[in-house]
Design a protein around this motif. Structure first.
Motif, PDB file in Angstrom:
ATOM      1  N   GLN A 176       0.790  -1.166  -0.055  1.00 41.75           N
ATOM      2  CA  GLN A 176      -0.073  -0.095  -0.057  1.00 41.75           C
ATOM      3  C   GLN A 176       0.833   1.261  -0.169  1.00 41.75           C
ATOM      4  OE1 GLN A 176      -3.112   0.086  -0.599  1.00 41.75           O
ATOM      5  NE2 GLN A 176      -3.238  -2.262  -0.345  1.00 41.75           N
ATOM      6  N   THR A 177       2.038   1.391   0.409  1.00 39.23           N
ATOM      7  CA  THR A 177       2.751   2.424   0.724  1.00 39.23           C
ATOM      8  C   THR A 177       3.939   2.713  -0.076  1.00 39.23           C
ATOM      9  OG1 THR A 177       4.381   1.682   2.532  1.00 39.23           O
ATOM     10  CG2 THR A 177       2.258   2.662   2.943  1.00 39.23           C
ATOM     11  N   GLY A 178       4.601   1.181  -0.715  1.00 37.79           N
ATOM     12  CA  GLY A 178       5.899   1.194  -1.259  1.00 37.79           C
ATOM     13  C   GLY A 178       6.718   1.387  -0.449  1.00 37.79           C
ATOM     14  N   THR A 179       6.860   1.400   0.723  1.00 38.53           N
ATOM     15  CA  THR A 179       8.234   1.959   1.825  1.00 38.53           C
ATOM     16  C   THR A 179       8.109   0.738   2.738  1.00 38.53           C
ATOM     17  OG1 THR A 179       6.460   2.841   3.268  1.00 38.53           O
ATOM     18  CG2 THR A 179       7.825   4.320   1.376  1.00 38.53           C
ATOM     19  N   ILE A 180       9.655   0.508   3.310  1.00 42.28           N
ATOM     20  CA  ILE A 180      10.145  -0.162   4.257  1.00 42.28           C
ATOM     21  C   ILE A 180      10.636   0.377   5.293  1.00 42.28           C
ATOM     22  CG2 ILE A 180      11.609  -2.182   4.758  1.00 42.28           C
ATOM     23  CD1 ILE A 180      11.765  -2.766   1.679  1.00 42.28           C
ATOM     24  N   ASP A 181       9.808   0.451   6.447  1.00 36.41           N
ATOM     25  CA  ASP A 181      10.189   1.373   7.732  1.00 36.41           C
ATOM     26  C   ASP A 181       9.759   0.637   8.824  1.00 36.41           C
ATOM     27  OD1 ASP A 181       7.443   1.977   7.870  1.00 36.41           O
ATOM     28  OD2 ASP A 181       7.751   3.312   6.293  1.00 36.41           O
ATOM     29  N   ILE A 182       9.917   1.426   9.860  1.00 38.11           N
ATOM     30  CA  ILE A 182       9.599   0.858  11.315  1.00 38.11           C
ATOM     31  C   ILE A 182       8.319   1.116  11.787  1.00 38.11           C
ATOM     32  CG2 ILE A 182      10.060   2.791  12.683  1.00 38.11           C
ATOM     33  CD1 ILE A 182      11.945   1.301  14.529  1.00 38.11           C
ATOM     34  N   ILE A 183       7.177   1.718  10.958  1.00 36.39           N
ATOM     35  CA  ILE A 183       6.281   1.974  11.307  1.00 36.39           C
ATOM     36  C   ILE A 183       5.169   0.769  11.923  1.00 36.39           C
ATOM     37  CG2 ILE A 183       3.875   3.057  10.561  1.00 36.39           C
ATOM     38  CD1 ILE A 183       5.453   5.320   9.250  1.00 36.39           C
ATOM     39  N   PRO A 184       5.336  -0.149  10.821  1.00 35.93           N
ATOM     40  CA  PRO A 184       4.479  -1.549  11.095  1.00 35.93           C
ATOM     41  C   PRO A 184       5.025  -2.420  12.361  1.00 35.93           C
ATOM     42  CG  PRO A 184       5.115  -1.123   8.772  1.00 35.93           C
ATOM     43  CD  PRO A 184       6.080  -0.137   9.451  1.00 35.93           C
ATOM     44  N   LEU A 185       6.154  -2.110  12.591  1.00 36.12           N
ATOM     45  CA  LEU A 185       6.644  -2.891  13.759  1.00 36.12           C
ATOM     46  C   LEU A 185       5.800  -3.428  14.870  1.00 36.12           C
ATOM     47  CD1 LEU A 185       9.184  -4.621  14.418  1.00 36.12           C
ATOM     48  CD2 LEU A 185      10.331  -2.911  15.505  1.00 36.12           C
ATOM     49  N   PRO A 186       5.305  -2.176  15.580  1.00 31.84           N
ATOM     50  CA  PRO A 186       4.548  -2.508  16.664  1.00 31.84           C
ATOM     51  C   PRO A 186       3.439  -3.523  16.658  1.00 31.84           C
ATOM     52  CG  PRO A 186       4.999  -0.135  16.788  1.00 31.84           C
ATOM     53  CD  PRO A 186       5.512  -0.768  15.646  1.00 31.84           C
ATOM     54  N   ALA A 187       2.377  -2.964  15.280  1.00 25.82           N
ATOM     55  CA  ALA A 187       1.297  -3.718  14.943  1.00 25.82           C
ATOM     56  C   ALA A 187       1.824  -5.320  14.462  1.00 25.82           C
ATOM     57  CB  ALA A 187       0.696  -3.162  13.763  1.00 25.82           C
ATOM     58  N   ALA A 188       2.979  -5.372  13.765  1.00 26.03           N
ATOM     59  CA  ALA A 188       3.456  -6.621  13.418  1.00 26.03           C
ATOM     60  C   ALA A 188       3.692  -7.618  14.534  1.00 26.03           C
ATOM     61  CB  ALA A 188       4.544  -6.907  12.360  1.00 26.03           C
ATOM     62  N   CYS A 189       4.462  -7.115  15.596  1.00 28.48           N
ATOM     63  CA  CYS A 189       4.680  -7.702  16.859  1.00 28.48           C
ATOM     64  C   CYS A 189       3.569  -8.146  17.584  1.00 28.48           C
ATOM     65  CB  CYS A 189       5.634  -6.939  17.764  1.00 28.48           C
ATOM     66  SG  CYS A 189       7.234  -6.746  16.927  1.00 28.48           S
ATOM     67  N   ILE A 190       2.477  -7.395  17.786  1.00 29.63           N
ATOM     68  CA  ILE A 190       1.103  -7.594  18.351  1.00 29.63           C
ATOM     69  C   ILE A 190       0.390  -8.861  17.534  1.00 29.63           C
ATOM     70  CG2 ILE A 190      -1.091  -6.879  18.852  1.00 29.63           C
ATOM     71  CD1 ILE A 190       0.159  -3.983  19.106  1.00 29.63           C
ATOM     72  N   VAL A 191       0.419  -8.562  16.111  1.00 28.67           N
ATOM     73  CA  VAL A 191      -0.294  -9.890  15.656  1.00 28.67           C
ATOM     74  C   VAL A 191       0.664 -11.209  15.815  1.00 28.67           C
ATOM     75  CG1 VAL A 191      -0.990 -10.732  13.150  1.00 28.67           C
ATOM     76  CG2 VAL A 191      -1.345  -8.175  13.847  1.00 28.67           C
ATOM     77  N   GLY A 192       1.885 -10.958  15.876  1.00 25.58           N
ATOM     78  CA  GLY A 192       2.848 -12.287  15.997  1.00 25.58           C
ATOM     79  C   GLY A 192       2.521 -12.774  17.414  1.00 25.58           C
ATOM     80  N   VAL A 193       2.283 -12.114  18.244  1.00 27.85           N
ATOM     81  CA  VAL A 193       2.256 -12.366  19.612  1.00 27.85           C
ATOM     82  C   VAL A 193       0.778 -13.146  19.671  1.00 27.85           C
ATOM     83  CG1 VAL A 193       1.787 -11.960  22.157  1.00 27.85           C
ATOM     84  CG2 VAL A 193       3.655 -10.822  20.886  1.00 27.85           C
ATOM     85  N   PHE A 239      -0.851  -5.953  25.595  1.00 26.14           N
ATOM     86  CA  PHE A 239      -0.817  -4.685  26.117  1.00 26.14           C
ATOM     87  C   PHE A 239       0.380  -3.666  26.141  1.00 26.14           C
ATOM     88  CE2 PHE A 239      -4.456  -7.192  27.465  1.00 26.14           C
ATOM     89  CZ  PHE A 239      -5.570  -6.496  27.200  1.00 26.14           C
ATOM     90  N   VAL A 240       1.362  -4.385  26.579  1.00 26.40           N
ATOM     91  CA  VAL A 240       2.550  -3.636  26.756  1.00 26.40           C
ATOM     92  C   VAL A 240       3.099  -2.903  25.423  1.00 26.40           C
ATOM     93  CG1 VAL A 240       5.127  -3.893  27.359  1.00 26.40           C
ATOM     94  CG2 VAL A 240       3.248  -4.798  28.858  1.00 26.40           C
ATOM     95  N   ILE A 241       3.078  -3.764  24.644  1.00 29.75           N
ATOM     96  CA  ILE A 241       3.457  -3.499  22.895  1.00 29.75           C
ATOM     97  C   ILE A 241       2.598  -2.329  22.680  1.00 29.75           C
ATOM     98  CG2 ILE A 241       3.823  -4.027  20.805  1.00 29.75           C
ATOM     99  CD1 ILE A 241       4.421  -6.975  21.789  1.00 29.75           C
ATOM    100  N   MET A 242       1.329  -2.224  22.720  1.00 30.02           N
ATOM    101  CA  MET A 242       0.341  -1.405  22.502  1.00 30.02           C
ATOM    102  C   MET A 242       0.582   0.110  23.216  1.00 30.02           C
ATOM    103  SD  MET A 242      -3.474  -2.653  21.416  1.00 30.02           S
ATOM    104  CE  MET A 242      -3.828  -3.592  19.961  1.00 30.02           C
ATOM    105  N   PHE A 243       0.939  -0.116  24.282  1.00 32.35           N
ATOM    106  CA  PHE A 243       1.151   1.088  25.182  1.00 32.35           C
ATOM    107  C   PHE A 243       2.404   1.691  24.559  1.00 32.35           C
ATOM    108  CE2 PHE A 243      -1.744   0.304  28.738  1.00 32.35           C
ATOM    109  CZ  PHE A 243      -2.073   1.611  28.920  1.00 32.35           C
ATOM    110  N   ALA A 244       3.565   0.962  24.351  1.00 32.66           N
ATOM    111  CA  ALA A 244       4.720   1.557  24.012  1.00 32.66           C
ATOM    112  C   ALA A 244       4.666   2.130  22.327  1.00 32.66           C
ATOM    113  CB  ALA A 244       6.137   0.207  23.796  1.00 32.66           C
ATOM    114  N   GLY A 245       3.800   1.512  21.643  1.00 32.90           N
ATOM    115  CA  GLY A 245       3.440   1.962  20.262  1.00 32.90           C
ATOM    116  C   GLY A 245       2.745   3.236  20.399  1.00 32.90           C
ATOM    117  N   ALA A 246       1.819   3.264  21.212  1.00 34.29           N
ATOM    118  CA  ALA A 246       1.135   4.597  21.169  1.00 34.29           C
ATOM    119  C   ALA A 246       1.801   5.695  21.908  1.00 34.29           C
ATOM    120  CB  ALA A 246      -0.165   4.341  22.063  1.00 34.29           C
ATOM    121  N   PHE A 247       2.818   5.162  22.548  1.00 38.57           N
ATOM    122  CA  PHE A 247       3.763   6.305  23.314  1.00 38.57           C
ATOM    123  C   PHE A 247       4.631   6.950  22.316  1.00 38.57           C
ATOM    124  CE2 PHE A 247       7.771   7.733  25.549  1.00 38.57           C
ATOM    125  CZ  PHE A 247       7.359   8.478  26.533  1.00 38.57           C
TER     126      PHE A 247
END
Length: 319
Positions: A176-193, A239-247
């Motif tokens: 969707q973006t054509g980019t590789i960056d750190i933005i998806p990391l929190p969401a990806a980790c949450i889905v992984g867990v 929840f910890v990852i979500m808090f960290a991501g939102a911070f």
């Protein structure tokens, strides 16, 4: 074991793929695509649909391959505690499908997923997508296939967290973006867990059969008591990852609010259901832990996807 199972062959093959569990592959594509839309402001429907069906096809092939290779290892033959969530489809054991047809069905689904992936590759000309596709194809097949057999070597849960978390979220975000960056990391980790939790909780009913064939799952390696605490810590870590991501980024704020609203009751129930007595006792109390964990995964992924879209809408109104 013989069976008087009566069903058209195509429907039987469809059911062999365990379609009700394909949300595990559809959900991360939805999450990554929603995040990509929130960042890019546009949405590529053809690439989204191609990614969705390609991932589900590869997942179907991996599911059927697991039944074949768990039959070859003797695992599914020894499993006397088959549940609606674990123990494989048992079509080979019930003489509904032959091993040869099962393997052929797996290869067909994997080939279908690969073909759709090649279409994506043709449209994007992306080395990143090529690498992700190869990893997904080989990782899913060799989860139980020799000589690799990730699921038998004590790393299966981590491999699944990567294949059904980080990989598809990043891949669909990139489309969707054509980019590789750190933005998806929190969401990806949450889905992984969350998908890790599903694989993990379903290992408790399989413990005797897994131990008998030296399938070194976390539950086999650490036992029920320690595994219960690993599960509970993993639930809390979401929840910890979500808090960290939102911070770090406001893009995670709405997913965090939605997950607290809808996911917290399920998380509390999951922690309660995951206790040594219930998970050691075959029957309904063992099944409910698996059911609530699947629900928790669904709620978590929907909270992420909906939160990203809501956040994008609100920010666009403000600006």
């Amino acid at each position: 074991m013989k069976s008087d199972y009566r069903q058209p062959k195509l429907i039987t093959l469809f059911l062999a793929a365990r379609p009700k569990f394909l949300t595990a592959s559809a959900a991360p594509v939805l999450v990554g695509s929603a995040l990509g839309f929130a960042i890019a402001g546009t949405f590529n429907w053809p690439l989204f649909l191609l990614a969705l069906f390609a991932t589900m096809a590869l997942h179907s092939g991996a599911n059927i391959a697991n039944d074949y290779f768990d039959s070859v290892s003797g695992n599914d033959w020894l499993n006397e505690n088959v549940t609606p969530f674990s123990g494989g489809r048992q079509f080979i054991q019930q003489n509904i499908l032959s091993p040869g047809i099962t393997l052929a069905a797996s290869l067909f689904c994997l080939a279908l997923g690969t073909t759709l992936g090649l279409v994506i590759l043709y449209l994007t000309h992306s080395l990143f997508i090529l690498i992700l596709g190869i990893i997904g194809l080989l990782g899913g097949f060799f989860y139980t296939a020799p000589p690799v057999k990730f699921g038998y070597r004590g790393v299966g849960e981590i491999v699944i967290a990567f294949l059904f978390g980080i990989l598809p979220v990043y891949g669909s975000y990139y489309l969707q973006t054509g980019t590789i960056d750190i933005i998806p990391l929190p969401a990806a980790c949450i889905v992984g867990v969350l998908i890790f939790l599903i694989i993990f909780i379903n290992e408790f009913p399989d413990l005797p059969a897994d131990a008998a064939v030296n399938k070194k799952t976390l539950v086999v390696r650490f036992g029920v008591s320690i595994s219960v605490w690993i599960y509970r810590i993993a639930v809390i870590s979401v929840f910890v990852i979500m808090f960290a991501g939102a911070f770090v980024s406001r893009i995670m704020l709405w997913p965090l609010l939605l997950y607290f609203l809808f996911g917290l009751p399920a998380a509390v129930a999951a922690i309660s259901f995951a206790n040594k007595q219930d998970l050691s006792t075959p029957g309904p109390t063992q099944h409910r832990a698996s059911a609530i964990t699947i629900f928790l995964h669904l709620i978590g992924c929907l909270a992420l996807a909906a939160g990203f879209i809501i956040g994008k809408f609100i920010l666009s109104q403000i600006s």
